[in-house]
Scaffold this motif. Structure first.
Motif, PDB file in Angstrom:
ATOM      1  N   ALA A  30      14.863   0.203 -31.856  1.00 15.47           N
ATOM      2  CA  ALA A  30      14.835  -1.079 -32.579  1.00 15.47           C
ATOM      3  C   ALA A  30      14.376  -2.202 -31.662  1.00 15.47           C
ATOM      4  O   ALA A  30      13.806  -3.197 -32.109  1.00 15.47           O
ATOM      5  CB  ALA A  30      16.226  -1.404 -33.131  1.00 15.47           C
ATOM      6  N   LEU A  31      14.626  -2.029 -30.366  1.00 16.25           N
ATOM      7  CA  LEU A  31      14.271  -3.089 -29.403  1.00 16.25           C
ATOM      8  C   LEU A  31      12.766  -3.318 -29.360  1.00 16.25           C
ATOM      9  O   LEU A  31      12.297  -4.361 -28.914  1.00 16.25           O
ATOM     10  CB  LEU A  31      14.796  -2.755 -28.007  1.00 16.25           C
ATOM     11  CG  LEU A  31      16.307  -2.525 -27.897  1.00 16.25           C
ATOM     12  CD1 LEU A  31      16.672  -2.072 -26.491  1.00 16.25           C
ATOM     13  CD2 LEU A  31      17.073  -3.802 -28.258  1.00 16.25           C
ATOM     14  N   LYS A  32      12.013  -2.310 -29.803  1.00 18.21           N
ATOM     15  CA  LYS A  32      10.552  -2.473 -29.795  1.00 18.21           C
ATOM     16  C   LYS A  32      10.113  -3.537 -30.795  1.00 18.21           C
ATOM     17  O   LYS A  32       8.991  -4.015 -30.738  1.00 18.21           O
ATOM     18  CB  LYS A  32       9.876  -1.143 -30.111  1.00 18.21           C
ATOM     19  CG  LYS A  32       9.967  -0.153 -28.956  1.00 18.21           C
ATOM     20  CD  LYS A  32       9.229   1.098 -29.304  1.00 18.21           C
ATOM     21  CE  LYS A  32       8.957   1.946 -28.090  1.00 18.21           C
ATOM     22  NZ  LYS A  32       8.371   3.241 -28.466  1.00 18.21           N
ATOM     23  N   ASN A  33      11.003  -3.891 -31.724  1.00 18.91           N
ATOM     24  CA  ASN A  33      10.686  -4.948 -32.697  1.00 18.91           C
ATOM     25  C   ASN A  33      11.014  -6.330 -32.153  1.00 18.91           C
ATOM     26  O   ASN A  33      10.845  -7.321 -32.855  1.00 18.91           O
ATOM     27  CB  ASN A  33      11.499  -4.748 -33.987  1.00 18.91           C
ATOM     28  CG  ASN A  33      11.052  -3.513 -34.748  1.00 18.91           C
ATOM     29  OD1 ASN A  33       9.907  -3.114 -34.643  1.00 18.91           O
ATOM     30  ND2 ASN A  33      11.973  -2.919 -35.502  1.00 18.91           N
ATOM     31  N   HIS A  34      11.520  -6.390 -30.920  1.00 19.94           N
ATOM     32  CA  HIS A  34      11.953  -7.681 -30.360  1.00 19.94           C
ATOM     33  C   HIS A  34      10.877  -8.223 -29.409  1.00 19.94           C
ATOM     34  O   HIS A  34      10.304  -7.469 -28.623  1.00 19.94           O
ATOM     35  CB  HIS A  34      13.280  -7.473 -29.614  1.00 19.94           C
ATOM     36  CG  HIS A  34      13.938  -8.747 -29.204  1.00 19.94           C
ATOM     37  ND1 HIS A  34      13.520  -9.477 -28.107  1.00 19.94           N
ATOM     38  CD2 HIS A  34      14.974  -9.436 -29.734  1.00 19.94           C
ATOM     39  CE1 HIS A  34      14.280 -10.552 -27.991  1.00 19.94           C
ATOM     40  NE2 HIS A  34      15.177 -10.550 -28.970  1.00 19.94           N
ATOM     41  N   PRO A  35      10.610  -9.531 -29.466  1.00 18.45           N
ATOM     42  CA  PRO A  35       9.500 -10.075 -28.663  1.00 18.45           C
ATOM     43  C   PRO A  35       9.773 -10.245 -27.172  1.00 18.45           C
ATOM     44  O   PRO A  35       8.843 -10.478 -26.398  1.00 18.45           O
ATOM     45  CB  PRO A  35       9.264 -11.450 -29.297  1.00 18.45           C
ATOM     46  CG  PRO A  35      10.564 -11.818 -29.929  1.00 18.45           C
ATOM     47  CD  PRO A  35      11.206 -10.533 -30.364  1.00 18.45           C
ATOM     48  N   ASN A  36      11.042 -10.155 -26.746  1.00 20.84           N
ATOM     49  CA  ASN A  36      11.322 -10.463 -25.333  1.00 20.84           C
ATOM     50  C   ASN A  36      12.320  -9.466 -24.723  1.00 20.84           C
ATOM     51  O   ASN A  36      13.480  -9.791 -24.499  1.00 20.84           O
ATOM     52  CB  ASN A  36      11.845 -11.910 -25.240  1.00 20.84           C
ATOM     53  CG  ASN A  36      11.855 -12.416 -23.816  1.00 20.84           C
ATOM     54  OD1 ASN A  36      11.592 -11.662 -22.877  1.00 20.84           O
ATOM     55  ND2 ASN A  36      12.179 -13.686 -23.639  1.00 20.84           N
ATOM     56  N   VAL A  37      11.813  -8.258 -24.490  1.00 28.36           N
ATOM     57  CA  VAL A  37      12.669  -7.203 -23.924  1.00 28.36           C
ATOM     58  C   VAL A  37      12.124  -6.793 -22.557  1.00 28.36           C
ATOM     59  O   VAL A  37      10.924  -6.555 -22.392  1.00 28.36           O
ATOM     60  CB  VAL A  37      12.689  -5.945 -24.826  1.00 28.36           C
ATOM     61  CG1 VAL A  37      13.463  -4.808 -24.162  1.00 28.36           C
ATOM     62  CG2 VAL A  37      13.301  -6.265 -26.177  1.00 28.36           C
ATOM     63  N   THR A  38      13.019  -6.735 -21.584  1.00 29.40           N
ATOM     64  CA  THR A  38      12.650  -6.213 -20.262  1.00 29.40           C
ATOM     65  C   THR A  38      13.516  -4.994 -19.976  1.00 29.40           C
ATOM     66  O   THR A  38      14.726  -5.025 -20.218  1.00 29.40           O
ATOM     67  CB  THR A  38      12.906  -7.284 -19.175  1.00 29.40           C
ATOM     68  OG1 THR A  38      12.143  -8.447 -19.499  1.00 29.40           O
ATOM     69  CG2 THR A  38      12.487  -6.785 -17.798  1.00 29.40           C
ATOM     70  N   ILE A  39      12.886  -3.928 -19.488  1.00 28.45           N
ATOM     71  CA  ILE A  39      13.655  -2.752 -19.055  1.00 28.45           C
ATOM     72  C   ILE A  39      13.628  -2.758 -17.534  1.00 28.45           C
ATOM     73  O   ILE A  39      12.557  -2.900 -16.933  1.00 28.45           O
ATOM     74  CB  ILE A  39      12.984  -1.426 -19.480  1.00 28.45           C
ATOM     75  CG1 ILE A  39      12.630  -1.437 -20.950  1.00 28.45           C
ATOM     76  CG2 ILE A  39      13.841  -0.233 -19.129  1.00 28.45           C
ATOM     77  CD1 ILE A  39      11.770  -0.236 -21.349  1.00 28.45           C
ATOM     78  N   ILE A  40      14.782  -2.590 -16.918  1.00 24.89           N
ATOM     79  CA  ILE A  40      14.791  -2.330 -15.480  1.00 24.89           C
ATOM     80  C   ILE A  40      15.353  -0.919 -15.326  1.00 24.89           C
ATOM     81  O   ILE A  40      16.504  -0.645 -15.719  1.00 24.89           O
ATOM     82  CB  ILE A  40      15.647  -3.333 -14.690  1.00 24.89           C
ATOM     83  CG1 ILE A  40      15.197  -4.775 -14.984  1.00 24.89           C
ATOM     84  CG2 ILE A  40      15.538  -3.054 -13.185  1.00 24.89           C
ATOM     85  CD1 ILE A  40      15.965  -5.849 -14.208  1.00 24.89           C
ATOM     86  N   MET A  89       6.939  -5.700 -24.385  1.00 24.94           N
ATOM     87  CA  MET A  89       8.028  -5.147 -23.585  1.00 24.94           C
ATOM     88  C   MET A  89       7.582  -5.046 -22.122  1.00 24.94           C
ATOM     89  O   MET A  89       6.469  -4.617 -21.860  1.00 24.94           O
ATOM     90  CB  MET A  89       8.336  -3.731 -24.104  1.00 24.94           C
ATOM     91  CG  MET A  89       9.717  -3.298 -23.803  1.00 24.94           C
ATOM     92  SD  MET A  89      10.171  -1.889 -24.836  1.00 24.94           S
ATOM     93  CE  MET A  89       9.031  -0.627 -24.309  1.00 24.94           C
ATOM     94  N   LYS A  90       8.462  -5.480 -21.248  1.00 23.66           N
ATOM     95  CA  LYS A  90       8.107  -5.469 -19.833  1.00 23.66           C
ATOM     96  C   LYS A  90       8.940  -4.396 -19.134  1.00 23.66           C
ATOM     97  O   LYS A  90      10.142  -4.277 -19.397  1.00 23.66           O
ATOM     98  CB  LYS A  90       8.444  -6.855 -19.273  1.00 23.66           C
ATOM     99  CG  LYS A  90       7.860  -7.144 -17.923  1.00 23.66           C
ATOM    100  CD  LYS A  90       8.009  -8.648 -17.634  1.00 23.66           C
ATOM    101  CE  LYS A  90       8.508  -8.846 -16.222  1.00 23.66           C
ATOM    102  NZ  LYS A  90       9.048 -10.162 -15.964  1.00 23.66           N
ATOM    103  N   LEU A  91       8.300  -3.616 -18.268  1.00 23.98           N
ATOM    104  CA  LEU A  91       9.036  -2.580 -17.529  1.00 23.98           C
ATOM    105  C   LEU A  91       9.056  -2.923 -16.042  1.00 23.98           C
ATOM    106  O   LEU A  91       8.009  -3.111 -15.432  1.00 23.98           O
ATOM    107  CB  LEU A  91       8.354  -1.219 -17.738  1.00 23.98           C
ATOM    108  CG  LEU A  91       8.896  -0.059 -16.897  1.00 23.98           C
ATOM    109  CD1 LEU A  91      10.346   0.256 -17.246  1.00 23.98           C
ATOM    110  CD2 LEU A  91       8.027   1.188 -17.096  1.00 23.98           C
ATOM    111  N   ILE A  92      10.240  -3.023 -15.479  1.00 22.32           N
ATOM    112  CA  ILE A  92      10.366  -3.261 -14.039  1.00 22.32           C
ATOM    113  C   ILE A  92      10.943  -1.993 -13.420  1.00 22.32           C
ATOM    114  O   ILE A  92      12.005  -1.511 -13.835  1.00 22.32           O
ATOM    115  CB  ILE A  92      11.296  -4.468 -13.750  1.00 22.32           C
ATOM    116  CG1 ILE A  92      10.693  -5.745 -14.345  1.00 22.32           C
ATOM    117  CG2 ILE A  92      11.523  -4.631 -12.253  1.00 22.32           C
ATOM    118  CD1 ILE A  92      11.557  -6.992 -14.180  1.00 22.32           C
TER     119      ILE A  92
END
Ligand code: F6R
Length: 242
Positions: free
Chosen positions: A222-232, A1-4
């Motif tokens: 549930a999003l933590k189970n996904h390989p390509n999530v970005t939070i802005i 998970m990427k945090l911007i």
């Protein structure tokens, strides 16, 4: 998970719009998953400005929306059909035939949910899904307790979501009691997910999302189970995160 991290709502909106613009430039026939609500309005404004200034084209783009109220006419300003036309579609060159939004006016809502799920699959799935987050961690209209295996379905809206959405209606009686929503498993099938959050009212939800465990009591987890999530997220939304 990427945090911007973004300074404020405007910066969050611009950064989110940039992700969409780059995606559409790289893949002109992108399938975009779109959200309604207050969080994404600034992002839509930035997309419109860019379209006017730089001619970014949406002619080949397909879009699918997360949800729609059951029983609201599309001419009703609170329907998500109205919102999408008003906030985005009527200002860019996306083709009306390439837009799908759940049909909350269908006679048979359960059948319409199945058709919606099928329509997304026929498009080859969502390339980039935009999400807001509810104060209780909901994503789309998937409230706490929703199965992570859920597909597009009809939901009874909770008291807290109806109250939060009341600001757009004249009274609580006018807020619909049911909605159609993509399920959590539908959302997780997206190739890439962009979750946006702005303001103090989202700080707890973002804290719980980042620090909490993956559990159906917190749909966003549930999003933590996904390989390509970005939070802005902006500074206020991140104010409880160390
Ligand atoms: C909207 C949606 C909702 C919102 C969420 C946040 O299509 O699915 O889950 O993203 O309720 O709403 P705002 O942005 O108004 O705070």
């Amino acid at each position: 998970m990427k945090l911007i991290m973004a300074k404020d709502y405007q910066e969050m909106s611009n950064k989110a719009a940039d992700v969409i613009i780059n995606q559409v430039k790289e893949k002109p026939n992108t399938v975009l998953g779109l959200a309604t609500g207050g969080t994404v309005i600034g992002m839509y404004e930035a997309l419109i400005q860019d379209h006017q200034k730089n001619n970014t084209s949406y002619k080949e783009v397909h879009s699918v929306n997360l949800d729609e109220y059951v029983g609201l006419e599309y001419t009703n300003q609170q329907s998500y059909h109205y919102y999408m036309n008003d906030q985005l579609f009527s200002h860019i060159d996306i083709q009306a035939d390439n837009v799908i939004i759940p049909n909350g006016l269908a006679e048979n809502i359960d059948a319409a949910c199945q058709e919606y799920e099928k329509a997304i699959a026929e498009l080859g799935g969502v390339d980039l899904q935009i999400l807001g987050i509810g104060q209780n961690g909901h994503i789309a209209f998937n409230e706490p307790g929703t199965s992570f295996d859920s597909i597009t379905h009809k939901v009874e809206l909770t008291e807290s979501t109806r109250n939060a959405n009341m600001r757009y209606f004249d009274s609580i009686d006018e807020v619909p009691t049911h909605a159609m929503t993509m399920g959590i498993s539908t959302i997780l099938k997206s190739k890439q997910i962009l979750l946006l959050a702005s303001g103090k009212s989202k700080a707890e939800a973002i804290y719980n999302f980042i620090n909490g465990e993956v559990h159906e009591s917190n749909p966003a987890s549930a999003l933590k189970n996904h390989p390509n999530v970005t939070i802005i997220a902006d500074e206020e939304a991140l104010s409880l995160v160390e």
